[in-house]
Design an enzyme around this catalytic site. Sequence first.
Site, PDB file in Angstrom:
ATOM      1  CB  ALA A   1      68.371  34.257 -39.907  1.00  0.00           C
TER       2      ALA A   1
ATOM      3  CG  ASN B   1      71.399  31.216 -39.521  1.00  0.00           C
ATOM      4  OD1 ASN B   1      70.623  31.921 -40.148  1.00  0.00           O
ATOM      5  ND2 ASN B   1      71.571  29.940 -39.812  1.00  0.00           N
TER       6      ASN B   1
ATOM      7  CB  CYS C   1      65.270  31.358 -45.481  1.00  0.00           C
ATOM      8  SG  CYS C   1      63.839  31.535 -44.405  1.00  0.00           S
TER       9      CYS C   1
ATOM     10  CG  ASN D   1      66.971  25.802 -43.406  1.00  0.00           C
ATOM     11  OD1 ASN D   1      66.057  25.676 -42.589  1.00  0.00           O
ATOM     12  ND2 ASN D   1      67.534  26.962 -43.647  1.00  0.00           N
TER      13      ASN D   1
ATOM     14  N   GLY E   1      61.670  18.624 -37.052  1.00  0.00           N
ATOM     15  CA  GLY E   1      61.251  17.718 -35.980  1.00  0.00           C
ATOM     16  C   GLY E   1      61.434  16.259 -36.351  1.00  0.00           C
TER      17      GLY E   1
ATOM     18  CB  THR F   1      61.572  20.861 -33.686  1.00  0.00           C
ATOM     19  OG1 THR F   1      61.728  21.484 -34.967  1.00  0.00           O
ATOM     20  CG2 THR F   1      60.103  20.748 -33.369  1.00  0.00           C
TER      21      THR F   1
HETATM   22  C1  LIG Z   1      60.808  28.260 -35.434  1.00  0.00           C
HETATM   23  C2  LIG Z   1      62.020  27.977 -36.277  1.00  0.00           C
HETATM   24  C3  LIG Z   1      62.836  29.031 -36.698  1.00  0.00           C
HETATM   25  C4  LIG Z   1      63.955  28.782 -37.487  1.00  0.00           C
HETATM   26  N1  LIG Z   1      64.755  29.813 -37.875  1.00  0.00           N
HETATM   27  C5  LIG Z   1      65.881  29.562 -38.596  1.00  0.00           C
HETATM   28  C6  LIG Z   1      66.761  30.618 -38.955  1.00  0.00           C
HETATM   29  O1  LIG Z   1      66.574  31.782 -38.602  1.00  0.00           O
HETATM   30  N2  LIG Z   1      67.858  30.305 -39.710  1.00  0.00           N
HETATM   31  C7  LIG Z   1      68.125  29.001 -40.104  1.00  0.00           C
HETATM   32  O2  LIG Z   1      69.123  28.752 -40.788  1.00  0.00           O
HETATM   33  N3  LIG Z   1      67.314  27.990 -39.736  1.00  0.00           N
HETATM   34  C8  LIG Z   1      66.214  28.234 -39.005  1.00  0.00           C
HETATM   35  N4  LIG Z   1      65.408  27.198 -38.619  1.00  0.00           N
HETATM   36  C9  LIG Z   1      65.778  25.820 -38.978  1.00  0.00           C
HETATM   37  C10 LIG Z   1      66.489  25.133 -37.796  1.00  0.00           C
HETATM   38  O3  LIG Z   1      67.698  25.783 -37.480  1.00  0.00           O
HETATM   39  C11 LIG Z   1      66.794  23.660 -38.122  1.00  0.00           C
HETATM   40  O4  LIG Z   1      67.704  23.588 -39.202  1.00  0.00           O
HETATM   41  C12 LIG Z   1      65.528  22.888 -38.502  1.00  0.00           C
HETATM   42  O5  LIG Z   1      64.468  23.231 -37.639  1.00  0.00           O
HETATM   43  C13 LIG Z   1      65.735  21.367 -38.471  1.00  0.00           C
HETATM   44  O6  LIG Z   1      66.114  20.911 -37.201  1.00  0.00           O
HETATM   45  P1  LIG Z   1      65.066  20.312 -36.104  1.00  0.00           P
HETATM   46  O7  LIG Z   1      64.292  19.209 -36.787  1.00  0.00           O
HETATM   47  O8  LIG Z   1      65.952  19.822 -35.011  1.00  0.00           O
HETATM   48  O9  LIG Z   1      64.195  21.437 -35.704  1.00  0.00           O
HETATM   49  C14 LIG Z   1      64.275  27.434 -37.844  1.00  0.00           C
HETATM   50  C15 LIG Z   1      63.451  26.384 -37.423  1.00  0.00           C
HETATM   51  C16 LIG Z   1      62.336  26.634 -36.637  1.00  0.00           C
HETATM   52  C17 LIG Z   1      61.489  25.467 -36.185  1.00  0.00           C
END
Ligand SMILES: Cc1cc2nc3c(=O)[nH]c(=O)nc-3n(C[C@H](O)[C@H](O)[C@H](O)COP(=O)(O)O)c2cc1C
Length: 306
Positions: free
Chosen positions: A50, A103, A134, A195, A220, A270
């Site tokens: 972001a 983002n 967020c 998200n 995850g 994740t």
């Molecule tokens: C450590 C971490 C930091 C994240 N930072 C952001 C972010 O800055 N902006 C955002 O829109 N989503 C953020 N997310 C959400 C991820 O982009 C994603 O939408 C979310 O983790 C679900 O996908 P996943 O299950 O494959 O991790 C973050 C997720 C994690 C785990």
Amino acid sequence: MAEDAGQMRVAAGRLEFKSPVLLASGCASFGEPFEDFFKLTEVGALITKAITREPRAGNEPVRICETPGGMLNAIGLHNPGVEEFATELLPKLREAGVTVIVNVAGHSEDDYIQVLRRLRDEPGIYGFELNLSCPNVDGGMMFATDPVLFGRICEKARAVTELWLIPKLSPAAGELAPYAQIADGAGMDGVTVSNTHPAMALDWRTGRSRLSRPSGGLSGPAVKPLTLYNVWQVAQTVPELPILASGGCSEACDVIEFVRAGALAVQLGTILFHDPLRPRRIHEELPALIAECGASTLNELRGRIG
Ligand SMILES: Cc1cc2nc3c(=O)[nH]c(=O)nc-3n(C[C@H](O)[C@H](O)[C@H](O)COP(=O)(O)O)c2cc1C
């Protein structure tokens, strides 16, 4: 990495990616962690951490903890701010030829608009994912859980740039289809579904949160069935609106499931912390799985459910 570029290419509306595998925001930083593992030009896009108007230090540690089947995070939008991104980080990605989606996050409508204005004429940016959801900062959910504010910020953003605009929906809003309809009406190029899920983890002895904040966002494998449902719901309601699936995608077969549910492409989040080579492995495995489904391209499988 992809054996057959045409087989992996996905396109709908104005969106087009050479691969359906994108790197999710906050899980790939600005690409540096992956330089030793694969070329960033091989994935469909890198979605940046972001970016806010001013630099942000994020929340105090502890900002991440493991839970059964998922990760809980409360990073709190830690980022260098738009100016440093534009002058220091973006040029490297541009020179490397990476497909960059920025983002964008903020606390007010004006925050979002200022970041978009600063970046809209910078070469090397394909589009913006609007992080309206967020869960890890105070007031961070309001744009994603109020349909009026959500619609208004989409419209204002549309007036600022012609680059791709993709609002990221929040599971905290409940049913996501109405928000996708609003996004479609406001001229958005697609939506990210979704998200992280607001969640918490406690130390049973002390009763204290295992994060520095009382709650965080769950991601995850634990959230994959929820994401699949939300993708399917949105696709049923707004079939023409491209969907980027985010939440629990880890394997090549997950990519096919999300695409069958209606997604154009998926974001890996994740899983990258566990296995930075996973984009490469998914690219290697996908062609055989597509063929096993009786299709010659992934795009053909979109929305094809039994
Ligand atoms: C450590 C971490 C930091 C994240 N930072 C952001 C972010 O800055 N902006 C955002 O829109 N989503 C953020 N997310 C959400 C991820 O982009 C994603 O939408 C979310 O983790 C679900 O996908 P996943 O299950 O494959 O991790 C973050 C997720 C994690 C785990």
